[in-house]
Write an enzyme that holds these catalytic residues in place. Structure first.
Site, mmCIF file in Angstrom:
data_model
loop_
_atom_site.group_PDB
_atom_site.id
_atom_site.type_symbol
_atom_site.label_atom_id
_atom_site.label_comp_id
_atom_site.label_asym_id
_atom_site.label_seq_id
_atom_site.Cartn_x
_atom_site.Cartn_y
_atom_site.Cartn_z
ATOM 1 N N GLU A 1 -66.400 72.010 -1.056
ATOM 2 C CA GLU A 1 -66.476 71.252 0.198
ATOM 3 C C GLU A 1 -65.522 70.080 0.038
ATOM 4 O OE1 GLU A 1 -66.948 68.736 2.570
ATOM 5 O OE2 GLU A 1 -69.110 68.459 2.310
ATOM 6 N N CYS B 1 -67.240 63.221 5.111
ATOM 7 C CA CYS B 1 -66.241 64.297 5.103
ATOM 8 C C CYS B 1 -66.053 64.875 6.500
ATOM 9 C CB CYS B 1 -66.615 65.368 4.089
ATOM 10 S SG CYS B 1 -68.330 65.883 4.171
HETATM 11 P P1 NDP Z 1 -62.680 62.890 -6.092
HETATM 12 O O1 NDP Z 1 -62.423 64.227 -5.529
HETATM 13 O O2 NDP Z 1 -61.692 62.331 -7.027
HETATM 14 O O3 NDP Z 1 -64.089 62.849 -6.848
HETATM 15 C C1 NDP Z 1 -65.185 63.688 -6.527
HETATM 16 C C2 NDP Z 1 -65.930 64.048 -7.808
HETATM 17 O O4 NDP Z 1 -65.101 64.827 -8.672
HETATM 18 C C3 NDP Z 1 -66.333 62.826 -8.616
HETATM 19 O O5 NDP Z 1 -67.599 63.042 -9.212
HETATM 20 C C4 NDP Z 1 -65.244 62.779 -9.672
HETATM 21 O O6 NDP Z 1 -65.604 62.051 -10.799
HETATM 22 C C5 NDP Z 1 -65.055 64.230 -9.975
HETATM 23 N N1 NDP Z 1 -63.790 64.580 -10.604
HETATM 24 C C6 NDP Z 1 -62.650 63.854 -10.641
HETATM 25 N N2 NDP Z 1 -61.690 64.545 -11.296
HETATM 26 C C7 NDP Z 1 -62.237 65.726 -11.684
HETATM 27 C C8 NDP Z 1 -61.756 66.865 -12.378
HETATM 28 N N3 NDP Z 1 -60.500 66.948 -12.808
HETATM 29 N N4 NDP Z 1 -62.593 67.898 -12.583
HETATM 30 C C9 NDP Z 1 -63.859 67.865 -12.143
HETATM 31 N N5 NDP Z 1 -64.378 66.799 -11.476
HETATM 32 C C10 NDP Z 1 -63.577 65.751 -11.244
HETATM 33 O O7 NDP Z 1 -62.924 61.925 -4.887
HETATM 34 P P2 NDP Z 1 -62.831 60.352 -4.886
HETATM 35 O O8 NDP Z 1 -64.189 59.872 -5.060
HETATM 36 O O9 NDP Z 1 -61.831 59.809 -5.834
HETATM 37 O O10 NDP Z 1 -62.285 60.108 -3.418
HETATM 38 C C11 NDP Z 1 -60.916 60.371 -3.122
HETATM 39 C C12 NDP Z 1 -60.762 60.879 -1.723
HETATM 40 O O11 NDP Z 1 -61.542 62.052 -1.534
HETATM 41 C C13 NDP Z 1 -61.241 59.942 -0.653
HETATM 42 O O12 NDP Z 1 -60.206 59.091 -0.309
HETATM 43 C C14 NDP Z 1 -61.624 60.857 0.449
HETATM 44 O O13 NDP Z 1 -60.486 61.107 1.245
HETATM 45 C C15 NDP Z 1 -62.011 62.124 -0.218
HETATM 46 N N6 NDP Z 1 -63.432 62.290 -0.343
HETATM 47 C C16 NDP Z 1 -64.008 63.323 0.318
HETATM 48 C C17 NDP Z 1 -65.360 63.495 0.260
HETATM 49 C C18 NDP Z 1 -66.039 64.574 0.982
HETATM 50 O O14 NDP Z 1 -67.236 64.465 1.239
HETATM 51 N N7 NDP Z 1 -65.354 65.667 1.306
HETATM 52 C C19 NDP Z 1 -66.218 62.589 -0.487
HETATM 53 C C20 NDP Z 1 -65.518 61.572 -1.210
HETATM 54 C C21 NDP Z 1 -64.169 61.452 -1.109
HETATM 55 P P3 NDP Z 1 -65.273 60.477 -10.831
HETATM 56 O O15 NDP Z 1 -65.776 59.870 -9.563
HETATM 57 O O16 NDP Z 1 -66.061 60.014 -11.967
HETATM 58 O O17 NDP Z 1 -63.796 60.404 -10.963
#
Ligand code: NDP
Length: 477
Positions: free
Chosen positions: A247, A281
């Site tokens: 998602e 999202c």
């Molecule tokens: P990320 O996609 O970076 O993070 C989501 C999750 O993935 C976090 O738990 C993160 O850990 C983890 N993660 C990061 N890198 C990896 C990896 N290589 N392998 C597996 N898991 C990983 O989202 P962000 O929180 O940084 O947000 C960035 C952008 O994403 C926002 O600007 C927004 O546009 C979008 N976003 C979309 C969401 C949605 O609901 N679709 C929700 C949040 C953000 P950690 O946080 O510890 O890095």
């Protein structure tokens, strides 16, 4: 009588914090310390997966009715801790207690658990005629790895945990590094009614998530987060042919048709875009409005935006909060600045507090509406994920539909009209996992939810969501 032996009530926060050390988590509204989060090492992660794997056969051996009953008990446990969870969530994530925010999110956890407990999962009879019979059964996969974001940390965790557990899987969950306490608090409450090791949280950072994604004993990853991280997970998961539910990010378009009533739809338009202060999202992130209604829709939205109090989450009056973290605040600020520089018109908002610009105080960004903006402006084509909505003028409906479909993402979308048949005809042409009519982002545990294009794949919720966390097994004779 002495009070010495009366057990003191230990708060949820005290139960989840490490005895010493841990990483300080700051309230995005006040920059005060909310609590300290433990950080799992890679060894902790491996041990958690091993424990969840060992617990899985016993959990799967329980009857489906028994597992469903545990989900209902989990819902009750959350209800018993609802206010404590909402306060923790509000302080860590920033979202206000009121409005479609912290209390609403805790309530959604309860609703999703109960609904997920109720969906039928029995075998499906695919063929039953003179040629024979084929049944499709849904078996557990094993251990599901859940990786979540910071915007709706409790609710999205439940979306991952509830169907996985119902289908006889165990779960290792890695919360976002920005909101670990919310998820640890939730898991602590759930574990008061679940079997040991059926659900384990491993707070960590991206590298913890990466290891979970590559772990040979994880059968499936359920991920909600950004598209770039999603692409990394898809690549990493290919090593072990893991099942995936992705998602990912969206940039949802809303299209107002020229027969809509601007005053009647304005409040729903507003919350479609600004729910959770725009950090959702499937929030509306660009709004297409016909010439004939443009000024009326803009005026109606400005009137509503001006009435919605933004501030510290624990203040009962507020319904909008800060941006959750500085990195996201900077994305929002960059996009609004780009819009302003291009000559777009700020109807309300913009102009953040100089103290906040300087990095002091909470990460507040004013509720911002931007008009007269071009279709290719960065604020339109990139996901802002904050309290800002660009309103794009169109003269020809075909132009709006083409623009709505032009991006590589397609999570949600919406059509706003007084004529349901017309709205449905436009809806059918939008490239998205969901198109709502006269509402936006209204998820429901009974209705499948998932993305089109780079917004991901796999369905969540309802019976469809249960199938996604199971191994299909045909028995035919
Ligand atoms: P990320 O996609 O970076 O993070 C989501 C999750 O993935 C976090 O738990 C993160 O850990 C983890 N993660 C990061 N890198 C990896 C990896 N290589 N392998 C597996 N898991 C990983 O989202 P962000 O929180 O940084 O947000 C960035 C952008 O994403 C926002 O600007 C927004 O546009 C979008 N976003 C979309 C969401 C949605 O609901 N679709 C929700 C949040 C953000 P950690 O946080 O510890 O890095």
């Amino acid at each position: 009588m002495t009070t010495q032996n009366v057990p003191q009530k230990v708060s949820l926060l005290e139960r989840i914090q490490p005895a010493v050390g841990g990483r300080e988590i700051l309230d995005p509204a006040t920059v005060e310390v909310v609590g300290r989060a433990p950080e799992a090492t890679m060894e902790d992660l491996d041990a958690a997966v091993a424990r969840a794997r060992a617990a899985q056969p016993g959990w799967a051996a329980r009857s489906d009715a028994d597992r469903a009953e545990r989900l209902n008990a989990a819902a009750e446990a959350i209800e018993a801790h609802a206010e404590e969870l909402a306060v923790l969530l509000s302080r860590e994530q920033g979202k206000p207690l009121n409005g479609p925010n912290a209390r609403f999110e805790v309530g959604a956890c309860v609703a999703w658990l109960r609904a997920t407990a109720s969906f039928p999962v029995g075998p499906e009879v695919i063929v039953d005629d003179e040629s024979g019979r084929a049944e499709l059964h849904h078996r557990p996969l094993g251990v599901v790895g859940a990786i979540g974001p910071w915007n709706w940390p409790m609710m999205i965790s439940i979306w991952q945990i509830a169907p996985s557990l119902r289908m006889g899987n165990t779960v290792v969950i890695k919360p976002s590094e920005y909101t670990p306490l919310s998820v640890l608090g939730l898991v602590e409450v759930l574990n008061t009614v679940l079997d040991p090791d059926v659900l384990i949280a491993v707070p960590g950072r991206g590298d913890t998530g990466d290891r979970l994604t590559r772990h040979p004993d994880i059968a499936k990853i359920m991920f909600t987060g950004s598209t770039p991280t999603g692409k990394k997970i898809i690549a990493a998961a290919s090593e072990t042919v893991k099942r995936l539910t992705m998602e990912l990010g969206g940039n949802d378009a809303g299209i107002v048709l020229d027969d809509a009533d601007p005053t009647a739809i304005a409040e729903d338009l507003f919350w479609g875009a600004f729910i959770n202060t725009g950090q959702t999202c499937a929030a509306m992130k660009r709004l297409y409005v016909p010439d004939a209604l443009y000024d009326q829709v803009c005026d109606a939205l400005v009137a509503i935006a001006g009435q919605m109090p933004m501030g510290v989450g624990l203040d009962e009056a507020n319904v909008l909060g800060p941006v959750q973290n500085r990195a996201q605040w900077e994305i929002v600020d960059r996009l609004v600045t780009a819009a302003q520089d291009s000559g777009a018109r700020i109807l309300i908002g913009g102009d953040p507090d100089p103290e906040v610009i300087a990095g002091r105080g909470g990460h507040f960004y004013p509720t911002t509406l931007v008009a007269d903006i071009e279709e290719d402006n960065p604020l339109v084509v990139e996901e802002q994920f904050g309290p800002v909505l660009p309103i794009i003028r169109y003269t020809d409906l075909e132009q709006a539909i083409t623009a709505a479909n032009a991006l590589e993402v397609g999570l949600g979308s919406s059509v706003w009209s007084s004529d349901l048949d017309r709205a449905r005809a436009v809806a059918a042409r939008l490239e998205a996992g969901t198109t709502w009519i006269n509402k936006h982002g209204a998820v429901d545990p009974r209705i499948p939810f998932g993305g089109a294009k780079e917004s991901g794949f796999g369905l969540e919720f309802g019976t469809h969501g249960l199938r996604e966390v199971s191994q299909s097994h045909v028995i035919a004779w």
